[in-house]
Design an enzyme around this catalytic site. Structure first.
Site, mmCIF file in Angstrom:
data_model
loop_
_atom_site.group_PDB
_atom_site.id
_atom_site.type_symbol
_atom_site.label_atom_id
_atom_site.label_comp_id
_atom_site.label_asym_id
_atom_site.label_seq_id
_atom_site.Cartn_x
_atom_site.Cartn_y
_atom_site.Cartn_z
ATOM 1 N N ARG A 99 0.888 -1.174 0.000
ATOM 2 C CA ARG A 99 0.000 0.000 0.000
ATOM 3 C C ARG A 99 0.914 1.209 0.000
ATOM 4 O O ARG A 99 1.697 1.398 0.941
ATOM 5 C CB ARG A 99 -0.902 -0.019 1.237
ATOM 6 C CG ARG A 99 -1.622 1.296 1.484
ATOM 7 C CD ARG A 99 -2.716 1.199 2.513
ATOM 8 N NE ARG A 99 -3.872 0.536 1.963
ATOM 9 C CZ ARG A 99 -5.108 0.600 2.478
ATOM 10 N NH1 ARG A 99 -5.332 1.314 3.572
ATOM 11 N NH2 ARG A 99 -6.101 -0.040 1.910
ATOM 12 N N HIS A 126 -7.175 0.825 -6.470
ATOM 13 C CA HIS A 126 -7.400 -0.024 -5.295
ATOM 14 C C HIS A 126 -8.106 -1.293 -5.785
ATOM 15 O O HIS A 126 -9.288 -1.519 -5.512
ATOM 16 C CB HIS A 126 -8.258 0.738 -4.280
ATOM 17 C CG HIS A 126 -8.246 0.146 -2.902
ATOM 18 N ND1 HIS A 126 -7.514 -0.976 -2.554
ATOM 19 C CD2 HIS A 126 -8.902 0.521 -1.770
ATOM 20 C CE1 HIS A 126 -7.718 -1.251 -1.276
ATOM 21 N NE2 HIS A 126 -8.546 -0.372 -0.773
ATOM 22 N N GLN A 129 -10.091 -3.665 -3.439
ATOM 23 C CA GLN A 129 -11.401 -3.139 -3.054
ATOM 24 C C GLN A 129 -12.421 -3.404 -4.153
ATOM 25 O O GLN A 129 -13.552 -3.826 -3.888
ATOM 26 C CB GLN A 129 -11.288 -1.634 -2.785
ATOM 27 C CG GLN A 129 -12.587 -1.008 -2.340
ATOM 28 C CD GLN A 129 -13.025 -1.507 -0.971
ATOM 29 O OE1 GLN A 129 -12.245 -1.513 -0.031
ATOM 30 N NE2 GLN A 129 -14.273 -1.929 -0.847
ATOM 31 N N ASP A 218 -17.162 7.425 -1.546
ATOM 32 C CA ASP A 218 -15.944 7.224 -0.752
ATOM 33 C C ASP A 218 -15.628 8.577 -0.121
ATOM 34 O O ASP A 218 -16.259 9.593 -0.447
ATOM 35 C CB ASP A 218 -14.806 6.747 -1.688
ATOM 36 C CG ASP A 218 -13.502 6.426 -0.950
ATOM 37 O OD1 ASP A 218 -13.511 6.311 0.286
ATOM 38 O OD2 ASP A 218 -12.465 6.296 -1.642
ATOM 39 N N CYS A 258 -16.383 1.912 0.492
ATOM 40 C CA CYS A 258 -15.252 1.032 0.810
ATOM 41 C C CYS A 258 -14.851 1.120 2.273
ATOM 42 O O CYS A 258 -14.262 0.180 2.807
ATOM 43 C CB CYS A 258 -14.059 1.373 -0.084
ATOM 44 S SG CYS A 258 -13.392 3.019 0.183
ATOM 45 N N ARG A 286 -14.030 -8.339 1.577
ATOM 46 C CA ARG A 286 -12.602 -8.124 1.325
ATOM 47 C C ARG A 286 -11.821 -9.411 1.600
ATOM 48 O O ARG A 286 -10.867 -9.731 0.896
ATOM 49 C CB ARG A 286 -12.051 -6.974 2.188
ATOM 50 C CG ARG A 286 -12.563 -5.578 1.830
ATOM 51 C CD ARG A 286 -12.079 -5.130 0.451
ATOM 52 N NE ARG A 286 -10.632 -5.213 0.341
ATOM 53 C CZ ARG A 286 -9.787 -4.251 0.696
ATOM 54 N NH1 ARG A 286 -10.244 -3.099 1.131
ATOM 55 N NH2 ARG A 286 -8.477 -4.417 0.574
HETATM 56 N N1 CP Z 1 -11.313 -0.009 2.283
HETATM 57 C C1 CP Z 1 -10.053 -0.135 2.730
HETATM 58 O O1 CP Z 1 -9.096 -0.337 1.989
HETATM 59 O O2 CP Z 1 -9.962 -0.017 4.086
HETATM 60 P P1 CP Z 1 -8.646 0.114 4.939
HETATM 61 O O3 CP Z 1 -7.991 1.423 4.550
HETATM 62 O O4 CP Z 1 -9.099 0.090 6.362
HETATM 63 O O5 CP Z 1 -7.720 -1.028 4.612
HETATM 64 N N1 NVA Z 2 -9.829 6.712 -1.387
HETATM 65 C C1 NVA Z 2 -9.455 6.329 -0.049
HETATM 66 C C2 NVA Z 2 -9.733 4.889 0.175
HETATM 67 C C3 NVA Z 2 -9.436 4.391 1.556
HETATM 68 C C4 NVA Z 2 -9.623 2.925 1.706
HETATM 69 C C5 NVA Z 2 -7.986 6.638 0.179
HETATM 70 O O1 NVA Z 2 -7.170 6.424 -0.730
HETATM 71 O O2 NVA Z 2 -7.646 7.093 1.273
#
Ligand code: CP
Ligand code: NVA
Length: 302
Positions: A99, A126, A129, A218, A258, A286
């Site tokens: 990530r 993502h 997701q 989101d 999400c 997930r």
């Molecule tokens: N939706 C998602 O990726 O959640 P987290 O940031 O908690 O992993």
């Molecule tokens: N769009 C958000 C998603 C979090 C899971 C971010 O990137 O922070």
């Protein structure tokens, strides 16, 4: 494991996407233990609840061993290069997950690693997701072909990956974003070319949501954009998914997010906590989607 990366949904063919969704519905025991004796390095430059928990448990359920690693410990390109991290970790693990703030970091990891690399969220996409999101809609609605999927808010990493998956599965995607926060015309053409589905974009939430089978949103401020938060709150005013907006959707349409959810910002509390909300199911999916994707990367095909 054969070298095969998942940096975006489009790294899968439509046929493979269908297979992953199918594997996600199978009981755990049906997938065997394809990660037996293998490690999975899960590197997080940003916070996470769902992604860390679901990926760790998916690895465990497939017989492997997850190693959670914080970005601060690795310090990409400070302590050592992204490529040195990828090459070294490839000797310990069957798969790497990351990530990251900048998408190019997962691309560099993937180029240098000799094992599969999974994007667990970048500023661009993502995909993990999106797999859970289309799995959830599939469970709620049945086949997504011809279904109308609305997105209200920022055209961000989650919106892009969801759109890719939906077009590949034949859905009609409608984005509603403030001017300057939506997909460019080039991006719309790219999405349209991915499969049998279609994509439309407007600045009006009511236009996107009208008759929709699923309404997604989101946060308006993604991780890494914190400095823009005040300005974004102002710009996105009017894009909150309210009960009134949900009334414009098809009767019984699902609400999707999400998470993490910011109540009374991008969504009204009564929507996210109400009977149309699919958010908890999305979160649980997930795990099932992660297990399916990892099994697929490990060579499980049936
Ligand atoms: N939706 C998602 O990726 O959640 P987290 O940031 O908690 O992993
Ligand atoms: N769009 C958000 C998603 C979090 C899971 C971010 O990137 O922070």
């Amino acid at each position: 494991m054969n070298k095969r990366d998942l940096l975006s949904v489009t790294d899968l063919s439509a046929e493979e996407l269908h297979l992953v969704l199918d594997l996600a519905e199978r009981p755990i025991s049906a997938l065997g233990r394809p990660l037996e004796g293998l490690g999975a390095a899960l590197i997080f430059e940003k916070p996470s609840n769902r992604t860390r928990q679901s990926m760790e448990m998916a690895v465990v359920q497939l017989g492997g061993h997850p190693v959670y690693t914080r970005g601060e410990e690795i310090q990409f390109d400070v302590r050592e290069s992204v490529e040195d991290v990828a090459r070294t970790m490839s000797g310990y693990h069957g798969v790497l997950g990351a990530r990251v703030f900048r998408h190019e970091v997962v691309e560099r990891l993937a180029r240098a690693a000799t094992v599969p690399v999974v994007n667990m969220l970048s500023d661009r996409s993502h995909p993990m997701q999106a797999l859970a999101d289309v799995l959830t809609m599939h469970q709620v609605l049945g086949r997504l072909s011809g279904r109308v999927v609305a997105w209200v808010g920022d055209y961000n990493n989650v919106a892009r990956s969801l759109g890719e998956a939906c077009v590949m599965l034949g859905a009609q995607v409608r984005y509603a974003t403030p001017d300057g926060y939506g997909p460019s015309s080039v991006e719309l053409q790219r999405l349209e070319a991915l499969g049998p589905g279609s994509v439309e974009a407007s600045v009006q939430p009511e236009v996107a949501v009208k008759g929709a089978d699923a309404v997604h949103t989101d946060t308006w401020t993604s991780m890494g954009q914190e400095a823009e938060k005040a300005q974004r709150l102002e710009t996105f005013r009017g894009y909150t998914v309210t009960t009134d907006l949900m009334r414009a959707a098809a009767p019984g349409a699902g609400f999707y997010h999400c998470a993490p959810v910011y109540r009374e910002v991008e969504v009204a509390t009564e929507v996210v906590d109400g009977p149309q909300s699919c958010v908890v199911r999305q979160g649980h999916n997930r795990l099932h989607a992660s297990r399916a994707l990892l099994a697929f990367l490990a060579g499980v095909r049936s």
